[in-house]
Design a protein around this motif. Structure first.
Motif, PDB file in Angstrom:
ATOM      1  N   GLU A 147      -7.929   7.836  17.562  1.00 58.84           N
ATOM      2  CA  GLU A 147      -8.585   8.654  18.685  1.00 58.84           C
ATOM      3  C   GLU A 147      -9.679   9.461  18.228  1.00 58.84           C
ATOM      4  OE1 GLU A 147      -5.733  10.924  21.073  1.00 58.84           O
ATOM      5  OE2 GLU A 147      -4.190  10.362  19.695  1.00 58.84           O
ATOM      6  N   GLY A 148     -10.717   8.592  17.542  1.00 50.57           N
ATOM      7  CA  GLY A 148     -11.980   9.224  17.142  1.00 50.57           C
ATOM      8  C   GLY A 148     -12.188   9.909  15.684  1.00 50.57           C
ATOM      9  N   VAL A 149     -11.019   9.777  14.963  1.00 47.67           N
ATOM     10  CA  VAL A 149     -11.000  10.428  13.492  1.00 47.67           C
ATOM     11  C   VAL A 149     -10.826   9.031  12.700  1.00 47.67           C
ATOM     12  CG1 VAL A 149     -10.182  11.927  11.929  1.00 47.67           C
ATOM     13  CG2 VAL A 149      -9.899  12.470  14.430  1.00 47.67           C
ATOM     14  N   VAL A 150     -12.018   9.036  11.791  1.00 44.81           N
ATOM     15  CA  VAL A 150     -11.734   7.534  10.907  1.00 44.81           C
ATOM     16  C   VAL A 150     -10.824   7.836   9.714  1.00 44.81           C
ATOM     17  CG1 VAL A 150     -13.287   6.021   9.653  1.00 44.81           C
ATOM     18  CG2 VAL A 150     -14.165   6.826  11.725  1.00 44.81           C
ATOM     19  N   PRO A 151      -9.861   6.994   9.418  1.00 46.17           N
ATOM     20  CA  PRO A 151      -9.147   7.282   8.330  1.00 46.17           C
ATOM     21  C   PRO A 151      -9.685   6.815   6.803  1.00 46.17           C
ATOM     22  CG  PRO A 151      -8.170   5.423   9.547  1.00 46.17           C
ATOM     23  CD  PRO A 151      -9.395   5.957  10.227  1.00 46.17           C
ATOM     24  N   PHE A 152      -9.299   7.207   5.708  1.00 42.99           N
ATOM     25  CA  PHE A 152      -9.407   6.599   4.615  1.00 42.99           C
ATOM     26  C   PHE A 152      -9.021   5.128   4.680  1.00 42.99           C
ATOM     27  CE2 PHE A 152      -8.437   5.710   0.151  1.00 42.99           C
ATOM     28  CZ  PHE A 152      -9.464   6.235  -0.514  1.00 42.99           C
ATOM     29  N   SER A 153      -9.701   3.968   4.124  1.00 40.20           N
ATOM     30  CA  SER A 153      -9.258   2.696   4.178  1.00 40.20           C
ATOM     31  C   SER A 153      -9.587   2.068   5.570  1.00 40.20           C
ATOM     32  CB  SER A 153      -8.010   2.380   3.630  1.00 40.20           C
ATOM     33  OG  SER A 153      -7.934   2.832   2.214  1.00 40.20           O
ATOM     34  N   SER A 154     -10.156   2.592   6.506  1.00 38.91           N
ATOM     35  CA  SER A 154     -10.244   2.203   7.675  1.00 38.91           C
ATOM     36  C   SER A 154     -10.432   0.636   7.804  1.00 38.91           C
ATOM     37  CB  SER A 154     -11.156   2.952   8.702  1.00 38.91           C
ATOM     38  OG  SER A 154     -12.526   2.590   8.362  1.00 38.91           O
ATOM     39  N   GLY A 155      -9.805  -0.279   8.825  1.00 42.81           N
ATOM     40  CA  GLY A 155     -10.317  -1.345   8.900  1.00 42.81           C
ATOM     41  C   GLY A 155      -9.780  -2.383   7.560  1.00 42.81           C
ATOM     42  N   THR A 156      -9.076  -1.925   6.522  1.00 41.51           N
ATOM     43  CA  THR A 156      -8.826  -2.770   5.505  1.00 41.51           C
ATOM     44  C   THR A 156      -7.023  -3.106   5.586  1.00 41.51           C
ATOM     45  OG1 THR A 156      -8.310  -1.116   3.923  1.00 41.51           O
ATOM     46  CG2 THR A 156     -10.464  -1.770   4.139  1.00 41.51           C
ATOM     47  N   ALA A 157      -6.650  -3.768   4.929  1.00 43.66           N
ATOM     48  CA  ALA A 157      -5.246  -4.126   4.800  1.00 43.66           C
ATOM     49  C   ALA A 157      -4.713  -3.537   3.658  1.00 43.66           C
ATOM     50  CB  ALA A 157      -5.021  -5.875   4.654  1.00 43.66           C
ATOM     51  N   LEU A 158      -3.597  -2.615   3.913  1.00 42.71           N
ATOM     52  CA  LEU A 158      -2.837  -2.188   2.727  1.00 42.71           C
ATOM     53  C   LEU A 158      -1.609  -2.911   2.416  1.00 42.71           C
ATOM     54  CD1 LEU A 158      -2.755   1.589   3.882  1.00 42.71           C
ATOM     55  CD2 LEU A 158      -4.338   0.580   2.637  1.00 42.71           C
ATOM     56  N   ALA A 159      -1.018  -2.888   1.166  1.00 39.40           N
ATOM     57  CA  ALA A 159      -0.068  -3.709   0.895  1.00 39.40           C
ATOM     58  C   ALA A 159       1.407  -3.126   1.272  1.00 39.40           C
ATOM     59  CB  ALA A 159       0.019  -3.794  -0.659  1.00 39.40           C
ATOM     60  N   TYR A 160       1.433  -1.857   1.584  1.00 37.49           N
ATOM     61  CA  TYR A 160       2.921  -1.550   2.179  1.00 37.49           C
ATOM     62  C   TYR A 160       2.492  -1.023   3.567  1.00 37.49           C
ATOM     63  CZ  TYR A 160       5.295  -2.033  -1.998  1.00 37.49           C
ATOM     64  OH  TYR A 160       5.915  -2.318  -3.307  1.00 37.49           O
ATOM     65  N   ASN A 161       3.608  -1.262   4.365  1.00 36.09           N
ATOM     66  CA  ASN A 161       3.790  -0.745   5.646  1.00 36.09           C
ATOM     67  C   ASN A 161       5.133  -0.059   5.759  1.00 36.09           C
ATOM     68  OD1 ASN A 161       3.278  -0.590   8.517  1.00 36.09           O
ATOM     69  ND2 ASN A 161       3.676  -2.465   9.106  1.00 36.09           N
ATOM     70  N   ILE A 162       4.985   0.955   6.824  1.00 34.17           N
ATOM     71  CA  ILE A 162       6.135   1.912   6.978  1.00 34.17           C
ATOM     72  C   ILE A 162       7.080   0.945   8.072  1.00 34.17           C
ATOM     73  CG2 ILE A 162       7.061   4.004   8.219  1.00 34.17           C
ATOM     74  CD1 ILE A 162       4.712   5.464   6.876  1.00 34.17           C
ATOM     75  N   HIS A 163       8.376   0.901   7.638  1.00 34.09           N
ATOM     76  CA  HIS A 163       9.294  -0.023   8.271  1.00 34.09           C
ATOM     77  C   HIS A 163      10.053   0.747   9.068  1.00 34.09           C
ATOM     78  CE1 HIS A 163      12.752  -2.818   8.928  1.00 34.09           C
ATOM     79  NE2 HIS A 163      11.618  -3.548   8.952  1.00 34.09           N
ATOM     80  N   THR A 164      10.833   1.657   8.558  1.00 35.47           N
ATOM     81  CA  THR A 164      11.803   2.534   9.338  1.00 35.47           C
ATOM     82  C   THR A 164      11.799   4.082   8.769  1.00 35.47           C
ATOM     83  OG1 THR A 164      13.170   0.473   8.892  1.00 35.47           O
ATOM     84  CG2 THR A 164      14.201   2.524  10.143  1.00 35.47           C
TER      85      THR A 164
END
Ligand code: NCD
Ligand code: ZN
Length: 336
Positions: A317-334
């Motif tokens: 929503e208009g705030v650019v995060p660190f590593s925007s647009g890149t693929a991280l190795a881990y994802n939050i699953h649950t």
């Protein structure tokens, strides 16, 4: 192999107020069990009523998420023992900003005379209220934090029962100070474990990596990484996630602050794995050390991460995060 993190805590977080609070608070509240909320609003959080109102706004913004906002006051040398006693149960710490050193710190402290601070700091010692400090002088930008170390040492010596947290440390000098004084502790951000000044300004200028304190030299980052990876008992994670609207970052006079809240756990997991660090060290860095230092009993939350790519959004929503647009190795699953 999925990775499971228990009750992650972010011990230095900017949630802002108004519309920005509504945008960013749910992101932290989703994956963290709690966070220490910085008081540098305009105007700053300075009274018991301010703390209560701000806490209610945060609770409203996070909706149904299980999350404890650990509240702070903006340090004033005029706080009396009576005032501190009256507000003790509402706060977890008090945050001290040198005047004008960073975003919304104009009302901060302009001198560190021990006698002028004695009444307030002795009352905080007696009431076991930790003092969190943004430790930078007004000197040359690369030297500001190292120049502040003697001030940390002076306060630690004169107020030996006061818990002093050196916030978002970025230098080997601050790391070295940790072991010289029983009552000095530190938070470390994610971005300072990953970047140096070269990443900010060595090539094309990267406004989304610009923050206070500025990222330093490779040897400083190494010193931070060492104590984070070994989960030194006096260091804990504090993201210093500091959202600013895209327009306030991508302009002349770029605002200071890196927005890491939505990618912090995924990136830390990747970083600790890359360095072949036992998961128990990450667990200490992300929660247990903070529980010990602050004597917290966090809400139970289990965050399960799986090794599958997570493409970081260009903006939240208009705030650019660190590593925007890149693929991280881990994802939050649950999240349980
Ligand atoms: C923070 C902010 O934007 O509130 N900015 C930053 O660069 N870290 C303030 C702070 O912690 O210095
Ligand atoms: Zn901060």
């Amino acid at each position: 192999m999925p990775t499971s993190l228990h009750s992650p805590l972010d011990m230095h977080l900017h949630l802002r107020d108004g519309d920005m609070l509504k945008r960013v608070a749910p992101l932290s509240a989703h994956s963290f069990s709690g966070a220490l909320i910085m008081p540098n609003l305009v105007p700053p959080i300075e009274t018991k009523e301010d703390v209560q109102n701000y806490k209610n706004q945060i609770l409203e913004a996070i909706g149904d998420e299980d999350f404890i906002p650990y509240m702070t006051l903006f340090f004033k040398p005029t706080y009396s023992r009576e005032f501190l006693e009256s507000v003790r149960d509402e706060i977890t710490a008090i945050k001290l900003y040198p005047a004008g050193i960073t975003t919304n710190s104009e009302g901060g402290l302009s001198g560190f005379d021990v006698e002028e601070l004695r009444t307030t700091l002795e009352a905080m010692s007696d009431l076991d209220i930790p003092l969190c400090i943004h430790g930078e002088t007004g000197g040359f930008v690369m030297d500001r934090e190292a120049e502040f170390v003697p001030i940390y040492e002076k306060l630690a010596t004169h107020f030996p029962r006061l818990k002093i947290i050196m916030e978002h440390i970025t230098t080997k000098e601050s790391v070295a100070a940790l072991d010289r004084f029983d009552n000095l502790y530190a938070t470390i951000t994610l971005h300072h474990l990953l970047i140096t000044l070269d990443d900010v300004a060595g090539g094309m200028l990267q406004p989304h990596l610009f923050c206070k304190p500025i990222a330093k030299r490779p040897e400083d980052r190494e010193a931070l990484l060492k104590v984070a990876l070994e989960a030194h008992p006096k260091v804990m994670f504090g993201s210093d996630s500091a959202p600013h609207p895209k327009e306030a970052k991508e302009c002349p006079g770029c605002a200071a602050g890196v927005f890491t809240a939505p990618i912090a756990l995924q990136t830390l997991t990747e970083l600790f794995e890359k360095n072949a660090t036992p998961l128990k060290n990450l667990q200490k860095f992300i929660s247990e050390n903070a529980q010990d230092i602050y004597r917290l009993k966090p809400l139970q939350k289990e965050v399960i991460l799986t090794k599958e790519p997570f493409v970081v959004p260009d903006n939240y929503e208009g705030v650019v995060p660190f590593s925007s647009g890149t693929a991280l190795a881990y994802n939050i699953h649950t999240i349980i």
